[in-house]
Motif scaffolding. Structure first.
Motif, PDB file in Angstrom:
ATOM      1  N   VAL A  35      12.956   1.631   2.738  1.00  0.00           N
ATOM      2  CA  VAL A  35      12.365   2.946   2.475  1.00  0.00           C
ATOM      3  C   VAL A  35      11.170   3.186   3.387  1.00  0.00           C
ATOM      4  N   ASP A  36      10.887   4.459   3.627  1.00  0.00           N
ATOM      5  CA  ASP A  36       9.668   4.867   4.321  1.00  0.00           C
ATOM      6  C   ASP A  36       8.676   5.329   3.266  1.00  0.00           C
ATOM      7  N   VAL A  37       7.462   4.797   3.343  1.00  0.00           N
ATOM      8  CA  VAL A  37       6.406   5.153   2.389  1.00  0.00           C
ATOM      9  C   VAL A  37       5.683   6.399   2.912  1.00  0.00           C
TER      10      VAL A  37
ATOM     11  N   ALA B 194       0.834  -1.204   0.000  1.00  0.00           N
ATOM     12  CA  ALA B 194       0.000   0.000   0.000  1.00  0.00           C
ATOM     13  C   ALA B 194       0.868   1.253   0.000  1.00  0.00           C
ATOM     14  N   GLY B 195       0.319   2.318  -0.599  1.00  0.00           N
ATOM     15  CA  GLY B 195       0.956   3.625  -0.480  1.00  0.00           C
ATOM     16  C   GLY B 195       1.866   4.007  -1.612  1.00  0.00           C
ATOM     17  N   ILE B 196       2.099   3.113  -2.558  1.00  0.00           N
ATOM     18  CA  ILE B 196       2.904   3.433  -3.736  1.00  0.00           C
ATOM     19  C   ILE B 196       2.028   3.165  -4.954  1.00  0.00           C
ATOM     20  N   VAL B 197       1.811   4.186  -5.755  1.00  0.00           N
ATOM     21  CA  VAL B 197       0.814   4.110  -6.815  1.00  0.00           C
ATOM     22  C   VAL B 197       1.448   3.801  -8.181  1.00  0.00           C
ATOM     23  N   GLY B 198       2.427   4.583  -8.579  1.00  0.00           N
ATOM     24  CA  GLY B 198       3.072   4.338  -9.867  1.00  0.00           C
ATOM     25  C   GLY B 198       2.191   4.687 -11.051  1.00  0.00           C
ATOM     26  N   GLU B 199       1.510   5.808 -10.937  1.00  0.00           N
ATOM     27  CA  GLU B 199       0.500   6.205 -11.923  1.00  0.00           C
ATOM     28  C   GLU B 199       1.028   6.272 -13.358  1.00  0.00           C
ATOM     29  N   CYS B 200       2.239   6.748 -13.551  1.00  0.00           N
ATOM     30  CA  CYS B 200       2.763   6.920 -14.918  1.00  0.00           C
ATOM     31  C   CYS B 200       3.464   5.669 -15.430  1.00  0.00           C
ATOM     32  N   GLY B 201       3.490   4.638 -14.630  1.00  0.00           N
ATOM     33  CA  GLY B 201       4.090   3.381 -15.072  1.00  0.00           C
ATOM     34  C   GLY B 201       5.605   3.361 -15.021  1.00  0.00           C
TER      35      GLY B 201
ATOM     36  N   HIS C  70       6.885   8.134  -4.850  1.00  0.00           N
ATOM     37  CA  HIS C  70       7.835   8.793  -3.949  1.00  0.00           C
ATOM     38  C   HIS C  70       8.084   7.956  -2.698  1.00  0.00           C
ATOM     39  N   VAL C  71       9.347   7.800  -2.342  1.00  0.00           N
ATOM     40  CA  VAL C  71       9.721   7.132  -1.092  1.00  0.00           C
ATOM     41  C   VAL C  71      10.845   7.917  -0.425  1.00  0.00           C
ATOM     42  N   TYR C  72      10.975   7.697   0.877  1.00  0.00           N
ATOM     43  CA  TYR C  72      12.104   8.248   1.629  1.00  0.00           C
ATOM     44  C   TYR C  72      13.042   7.088   1.945  1.00  0.00           C
ATOM     45  N   VAL C  73      14.220   7.115   1.370  1.00  0.00           N
ATOM     46  CA  VAL C  73      15.192   6.050   1.609  1.00  0.00           C
ATOM     47  C   VAL C  73      15.774   6.228   3.019  1.00  0.00           C
ATOM     48  N   ARG C  74      15.842   5.132   3.745  1.00  0.00           N
ATOM     49  CA  ARG C  74      16.454   5.194   5.082  1.00  0.00           C
ATOM     50  C   ARG C  74      17.910   5.672   4.961  1.00  0.00           C
ATOM     51  N   PRO C  75      18.340   6.556   5.858  1.00  0.00           N
ATOM     52  CA  PRO C  75      19.675   7.162   5.750  1.00  0.00           C
ATOM     53  C   PRO C  75      20.797   6.146   5.583  1.00  0.00           C
ATOM     54  N   GLU C  76      20.703   5.026   6.297  1.00  0.00           N
ATOM     55  CA  GLU C  76      21.781   4.034   6.234  1.00  0.00           C
ATOM     56  C   GLU C  76      21.814   3.287   4.902  1.00  0.00           C
ATOM     57  N   ARG C  77      20.803   3.528   4.047  1.00  0.00           N
ATOM     58  CA  ARG C  77      20.742   2.861   2.743  1.00  0.00           C
ATOM     59  C   ARG C  77      21.030   3.807   1.585  1.00  0.00           C
ATOM     60  N   LEU C  78      21.421   5.024   1.871  1.00  0.00           N
ATOM     61  CA  LEU C  78      21.637   6.001   0.801  1.00  0.00           C
ATOM     62  C   LEU C  78      22.946   5.778   0.050  1.00  0.00           C
TER      63      LEU C  78
ATOM     64  N   ALA D 183       6.275  16.129  -5.385  1.00  0.00           N
ATOM     65  CA  ALA D 183       5.785  15.048  -4.523  1.00  0.00           C
ATOM     66  C   ALA D 183       4.797  15.590  -3.489  1.00  0.00           C
ATOM     67  N   ALA D 184       3.667  14.904  -3.335  1.00  0.00           N
ATOM     68  CA  ALA D 184       2.587  15.376  -2.468  1.00  0.00           C
ATOM     69  C   ALA D 184       3.018  15.494  -1.009  1.00  0.00           C
ATOM     70  N   ALA D 185       3.836  14.562  -0.561  1.00  0.00           N
ATOM     71  CA  ALA D 185       4.180  14.535   0.860  1.00  0.00           C
ATOM     72  C   ALA D 185       5.333  15.462   1.216  1.00  0.00           C
ATOM     73  N   GLY D 186       5.890  16.127   0.246  1.00  0.00           N
ATOM     74  CA  GLY D 186       7.007  17.014   0.534  1.00  0.00           C
ATOM     75  C   GLY D 186       8.334  16.304   0.369  1.00  0.00           C
ATOM     76  N   ARG D 187       9.274  17.026  -0.171  1.00  0.00           N
ATOM     77  CA  ARG D 187      10.567  16.444  -0.500  1.00  0.00           C
ATOM     78  C   ARG D 187      11.546  16.576   0.663  1.00  0.00           C
ATOM     79  N   ASP D 188      12.288  15.513   0.878  1.00  0.00           N
ATOM     80  CA  ASP D 188      13.413  15.552   1.809  1.00  0.00           C
ATOM     81  C   ASP D 188      14.674  15.646   0.947  1.00  0.00           C
ATOM     82  N   SER D 189      15.484  16.637   1.191  1.00  0.00           N
ATOM     83  CA  SER D 189      16.620  16.892   0.297  1.00  0.00           C
ATOM     84  C   SER D 189      17.608  15.733   0.234  1.00  0.00           C
ATOM     85  N   GLU D 190      17.682  14.944   1.283  1.00  0.00           N
ATOM     86  CA  GLU D 190      18.619  13.817   1.292  1.00  0.00           C
ATOM     87  C   GLU D 190      17.945  12.502   0.907  1.00  0.00           C
ATOM     88  N   ARG D 191      16.750  12.271   1.417  1.00  0.00           N
ATOM     89  CA  ARG D 191      16.166  10.919   1.401  1.00  0.00           C
ATOM     90  C   ARG D 191      15.131  10.672   0.312  1.00  0.00           C
TER      91      ARG D 191
END
Ligand code: FES
Length: 108
Positions: free
Chosen positions: A101-103, A34-41, A50-58, A75-83
């Motif tokens: 990743v955090d959804v 749940a939570g990842i749509v992929g509308e444009c394929g 959009h996902v936020y990658v966990r810092p230790e996985r960047l 991105a609807a949820a707002g961008r994190d400059s790093e993640r």
């Protein structure tokens, strides 16, 4: 097989084994995450993956492309400059062997 861990805002998570070449978006959509749509394929034209990658996985991830950079600003949820990344631009076996990743709470 590469592994993707999707963490949800309610504290639950999904773990998907993704064949090499499968994106974080595609693995979520086909795996019923749940939570990842992929509308444009996967064309980097919607930001609903959009996902936020966990810092230790960047470390070791490919750089953000120009197209991805532009879409992340939408991105609807707002961008994190790093993640923040587009899930459709991160491919198992290429960008990572295991990623977490955090959804976002919302994709629209
Ligand atoms: S699926 Fe549309 S930007 Fe990733």
């Amino acid at each position: 097989m590469p592994k993707i861990i999707y963490n949800h805002a309610d504290g639950t998570h999904d773990v998907v084994d993704a064949p090499a070449g499968t994106s974080v978006m595609r693995a979520a959509v086909t795996g019923g995450v749940a939570g990842i749509v992929g509308e444009c394929g996967g064309q980097a034209m919607c930001a609903t993956c959009h996902v936020y990658v966990r810092p230790e996985r960047l470390a070791g991830l490919p750089a953000v492309s120009e197209d991805e950079d532009e879409m992340l600003d939408c991105a609807a949820a707002g961008r994190d400059s790093e993640r923040s990344r587009l899930g459709c631009q991160l491919f198992a076996g290429e960008a990572f062997d295991e990623i977490e990743v955090d959804v976002p709470e919302s994709q629209s």
